[in-house]
Motif scaffolding. Structure first.
Motif, PDB file in Angstrom:
ATOM      1  N   CYS A 155      -9.852   1.711  -5.388  1.00 42.80           N
ATOM      2  CA  CYS A 155      -9.004   0.515  -5.111  1.00 42.80           C
ATOM      3  C   CYS A 155      -9.530  -0.760  -4.203  1.00 42.80           C
ATOM      4  O   CYS A 155      -9.256  -0.849  -3.106  1.00 42.80           O
ATOM      5  CB  CYS A 155      -7.812   1.126  -4.143  1.00 42.80           C
ATOM      6  SG  CYS A 155      -7.170   2.707  -4.765  1.00 42.80           S
ATOM      7  N   LEU A 158      -8.674  -4.468  -3.479  1.00 42.44           N
ATOM      8  CA  LEU A 158      -7.161  -4.059  -3.516  1.00 42.44           C
ATOM      9  C   LEU A 158      -6.578  -5.473  -3.580  1.00 42.44           C
ATOM     10  O   LEU A 158      -6.581  -6.147  -2.693  1.00 42.44           O
ATOM     11  CB  LEU A 158      -7.039  -3.360  -2.183  1.00 42.44           C
ATOM     12  CG  LEU A 158      -5.500  -2.557  -2.003  1.00 42.44           C
ATOM     13  CD1 LEU A 158      -5.021  -1.916  -3.264  1.00 42.44           C
ATOM     14  CD2 LEU A 158      -5.391  -2.155  -0.675  1.00 42.44           C
ATOM     15  N   ASN A 161       0.167  -3.529  -2.724  1.00 49.20           N
ATOM     16  CA  ASN A 161       0.607  -2.425  -2.302  1.00 49.20           C
ATOM     17  C   ASN A 161       0.353  -1.259  -3.450  1.00 49.20           C
ATOM     18  O   ASN A 161       0.625  -1.691  -4.630  1.00 49.20           O
ATOM     19  CB  ASN A 161       1.885  -2.697  -1.653  1.00 49.20           C
ATOM     20  CG  ASN A 161       2.263  -1.350  -0.782  1.00 49.20           C
ATOM     21  OD1 ASN A 161       1.315  -0.832  -0.022  1.00 49.20           O
ATOM     22  ND2 ASN A 161       3.525  -0.851  -0.945  1.00 49.20           N
ATOM     23  N   GLU A 163       1.538   2.681  -4.675  1.00 51.44           N
ATOM     24  CA  GLU A 163       2.281   3.733  -4.487  1.00 51.44           C
ATOM     25  C   GLU A 163       1.617   4.907  -5.404  1.00 51.44           C
ATOM     26  O   GLU A 163       1.583   4.736  -6.521  1.00 51.44           O
ATOM     27  CB  GLU A 163       3.783   3.860  -4.808  1.00 51.44           C
ATOM     28  CG  GLU A 163       4.599   2.918  -3.717  1.00 51.44           C
ATOM     29  CD  GLU A 163       4.278   3.301  -2.301  1.00 51.44           C
ATOM     30  OE1 GLU A 163       4.197   4.850  -1.912  1.00 51.44           O
ATOM     31  OE2 GLU A 163       4.469   2.530  -1.521  1.00 51.44           O
ATOM     32  N   LEU A 164       0.997   5.922  -4.876  1.00 49.55           N
ATOM     33  CA  LEU A 164      -0.123   6.616  -5.902  1.00 49.55           C
ATOM     34  C   LEU A 164       0.294   8.130  -5.921  1.00 49.55           C
ATOM     35  O   LEU A 164       0.873   8.770  -4.878  1.00 49.55           O
ATOM     36  CB  LEU A 164      -1.515   6.686  -5.106  1.00 49.55           C
ATOM     37  CG  LEU A 164      -2.049   5.164  -5.136  1.00 49.55           C
ATOM     38  CD1 LEU A 164      -3.422   5.449  -4.104  1.00 49.55           C
ATOM     39  CD2 LEU A 164      -2.504   4.579  -6.410  1.00 49.55           C
ATOM     40  N   VAL A 172     -10.428   8.843  -2.538  1.00 47.67           N
ATOM     41  CA  VAL A 172      -9.913   7.459  -2.662  1.00 47.67           C
ATOM     42  C   VAL A 172     -10.785   6.455  -1.686  1.00 47.67           C
ATOM     43  O   VAL A 172     -10.840   6.810  -0.658  1.00 47.67           O
ATOM     44  CB  VAL A 172      -8.442   7.140  -2.233  1.00 47.67           C
ATOM     45  CG1 VAL A 172      -8.222   5.931  -2.285  1.00 47.67           C
ATOM     46  CG2 VAL A 172      -7.531   8.213  -3.335  1.00 47.67           C
ATOM     47  N   VAL A 174     -11.023   2.476  -0.722  1.00 48.90           N
ATOM     48  CA  VAL A 174     -10.352   1.021  -0.805  1.00 48.90           C
ATOM     49  C   VAL A 174     -11.322   0.288  -0.155  1.00 48.90           C
ATOM     50  O   VAL A 174     -12.119   0.430   0.837  1.00 48.90           O
ATOM     51  CB  VAL A 174      -9.332   1.219   0.276  1.00 48.90           C
ATOM     52  CG1 VAL A 174      -8.530  -0.115   0.596  1.00 48.90           C
ATOM     53  CG2 VAL A 174      -8.226   2.361  -0.334  1.00 48.90           C
ATOM     54  N   TRP A 189      -1.117  -2.591   3.313  1.00 48.41           N
ATOM     55  CA  TRP A 189      -1.670  -1.875   1.958  1.00 48.41           C
ATOM     56  C   TRP A 189      -2.387  -0.694   2.264  1.00 48.41           C
ATOM     57  O   TRP A 189      -2.428   0.406   1.855  1.00 48.41           O
ATOM     58  CB  TRP A 189      -2.098  -2.737   0.899  1.00 48.41           C
ATOM     59  CG  TRP A 189      -1.283  -4.076   0.598  1.00 48.41           C
ATOM     60  CD1 TRP A 189      -0.105  -4.365   0.883  1.00 48.41           C
ATOM     61  CD2 TRP A 189      -1.884  -5.343  -0.288  1.00 48.41           C
ATOM     62  NE1 TRP A 189       0.312  -5.525   0.152  1.00 48.41           N
ATOM     63  CE2 TRP A 189      -0.598  -6.223  -0.367  1.00 48.41           C
ATOM     64  CE3 TRP A 189      -2.760  -5.816  -0.565  1.00 48.41           C
ATOM     65  CZ2 TRP A 189      -0.566  -7.095  -0.836  1.00 48.41           C
ATOM     66  CZ3 TRP A 189      -3.146  -6.961  -1.120  1.00 48.41           C
ATOM     67  CH2 TRP A 189      -2.336  -7.702  -1.314  1.00 48.41           C
ATOM     68  N   ASN A 192      -1.102   1.955   4.131  1.00 49.81           N
ATOM     69  CA  ASN A 192      -0.124   2.841   3.115  1.00 49.81           C
ATOM     70  C   ASN A 192      -0.859   3.899   2.332  1.00 49.81           C
ATOM     71  O   ASN A 192      -0.688   5.034   2.319  1.00 49.81           O
ATOM     72  CB  ASN A 192       0.578   1.827   2.500  1.00 49.81           C
ATOM     73  CG  ASN A 192       1.644   2.780   1.314  1.00 49.81           C
ATOM     74  OD1 ASN A 192       2.052   3.816   1.673  1.00 49.81           O
ATOM     75  ND2 ASN A 192       2.014   2.103   0.306  1.00 49.81           N
ATOM     76  N   ILE A 193      -2.054   3.246   2.049  1.00 51.22           N
ATOM     77  CA  ILE A 193      -2.839   4.333   1.277  1.00 51.22           C
ATOM     78  C   ILE A 193      -3.502   5.310   2.087  1.00 51.22           C
ATOM     79  O   ILE A 193      -3.604   6.571   1.536  1.00 51.22           O
ATOM     80  CB  ILE A 193      -4.123   3.515   0.514  1.00 51.22           C
ATOM     81  CG1 ILE A 193      -3.469   2.502  -0.560  1.00 51.22           C
ATOM     82  CG2 ILE A 193      -4.888   4.335  -0.242  1.00 51.22           C
ATOM     83  CD1 ILE A 193      -4.728   1.750  -1.111  1.00 51.22           C
ATOM     84  N   GLN A 196      -0.921   8.031   2.470  1.00 45.57           N
ATOM     85  CA  GLN A 196      -0.768   8.889   1.245  1.00 45.57           C
ATOM     86  C   GLN A 196      -1.961   9.714   1.248  1.00 45.57           C
ATOM     87  O   GLN A 196      -1.834  11.002   0.815  1.00 45.57           O
ATOM     88  CB  GLN A 196      -0.669   7.798   0.204  1.00 45.57           C
ATOM     89  CG  GLN A 196       0.616   6.883  -0.032  1.00 45.57           C
ATOM     90  CD  GLN A 196       0.784   6.134  -1.156  1.00 45.57           C
ATOM     91  OE1 GLN A 196       0.645   6.589  -2.335  1.00 45.57           O
ATOM     92  NE2 GLN A 196       0.590   4.861  -0.873  1.00 45.57           N
ATOM     93  N   CYS A 197      -2.983   9.214   1.417  1.00 46.01           N
ATOM     94  CA  CYS A 197      -4.399  10.422   1.515  1.00 46.01           C
ATOM     95  C   CYS A 197      -3.939  11.240   2.383  1.00 46.01           C
ATOM     96  O   CYS A 197      -4.308  12.601   2.190  1.00 46.01           O
ATOM     97  CB  CYS A 197      -5.545   9.584   1.752  1.00 46.01           C
ATOM     98  SG  CYS A 197      -6.291   8.392   0.447  1.00 46.01           S
TER      99      CYS A 197
END
Ligand code: SF4
Length: 240
Positions: A155, A158, A161, A163-164, A172, A174, A189, A192-193, A196-197
């Motif tokens: 990413c 980047l 934002n 959503e994955l 991942v 970034v 952003w 958020n990643i 999620q990870c």
């Protein structure tokens, strides 16, 4: 061009059996490979046109030190002008040099999906797609169909934002964009990643914030360097 001083935090060296490319999405706007090609134009007689370098195919066999090798920092291996027979030769070399890890990154997800089953995915080949904003998360669906031992996302830069869906994704990366015309990254952003990870138990690597130069704003996130690697990397190191 190959290098042991890549300036890329997640690999040890680069291998470019092809050079040159064509832009396909917003992540390409300030393409680093194109800028380098222009800067060192005497080394690139074909400019940024896609060019096969058959004479470089054997290079990794001469590199005895086990390395993480980024395949094609100066091109996209799944560019539509790369013949399947040449691709198979690249994959043969990767299979014949199991002491290395190969990290391939593409923005040509459909081409990748279409020919993936014609290629020999040895365990040392990691495959990734770039996802710079939400419009390109469909690249992940194509990646999921590739039988690589490690599937990863880059990413970077980047641009929004994300959503994955991280099902069957192992890593991942970034990063923000660098250069005079860099497009700024937003901390939320990145957070958020990272979250999620964490939720999906996927390794998270934060390369840098970007800015006028790659190191301008450093790479600390929550006062910490995030350089997690996929589990397969630990296994590879312990077996080396
Ligand atoms: S796909 Fe990669 S190498 Fe090709 S133009 Fe885009 S950023 Fe540059």
């Amino acid at each position: 061009m190959s290098s042991i001083n890549t300036g890329i935090e997640w690999c040890d060296r680069t291998w470019n059996p092809t050079t040159g490319c064509d832009k396909v999405s917003p992540g390409c706007t300030h393409c680093y490979a194109e800028a380098l090609t222009k800067r060192f134009h005497t080394n690139f007689p074909n400019g940024f046109d896609l060019t096969l370098h058959r004479n470089r195919l054997e290079e990794p066999k001469r590199w005895k030190k086990p390395s993480r090798i980024f395949v094609n920092s100066m091109s996209d291996l799944f560019h539509e002008e790369v013949p399947i027979d040449f691709l198979k030769e690249v994959f043969d070399v990767m299979r014949e040099t199991p002491w290395h890890i190969y990290q391939i990154l593409t923005k040509r997800h459909e081409g990748l999906r279409e020919i993936a089953d014609q290629l020999d995915w040895h365990d040392n080949i990691w495959m990734g797609v770039s996802v710079e904003n939400q419009n390109y998360v469909n690249r992940i669906d194509c990646l999921r169909q590739v039988p690589a031992q490690v599937r990863f996302l880059s990413c970077e830069p980047l641009l929004g934002n994300l959503e994955l869906d991280l099902k069957d994704i192992h890593w991942v990366i970034v990063g923000g964009e660098s250069g005079v015309k860099h497009r700024p990254i937003q901390p939320e952003w990145v957070e958020n990643i990272k979250q999620q990870c964490e939720d999906a138990k996927v390794a998270f690597f934060f390369k840098q914030w970007g800015g006028r130069t790659p190191k301008a704003a450093g790479r600390l996130l929550d006062e910490k360097i995030w350089d997690e690697m996929p589990e397969a990397w630990d296994k590879h190191q312990s077996s080396a």
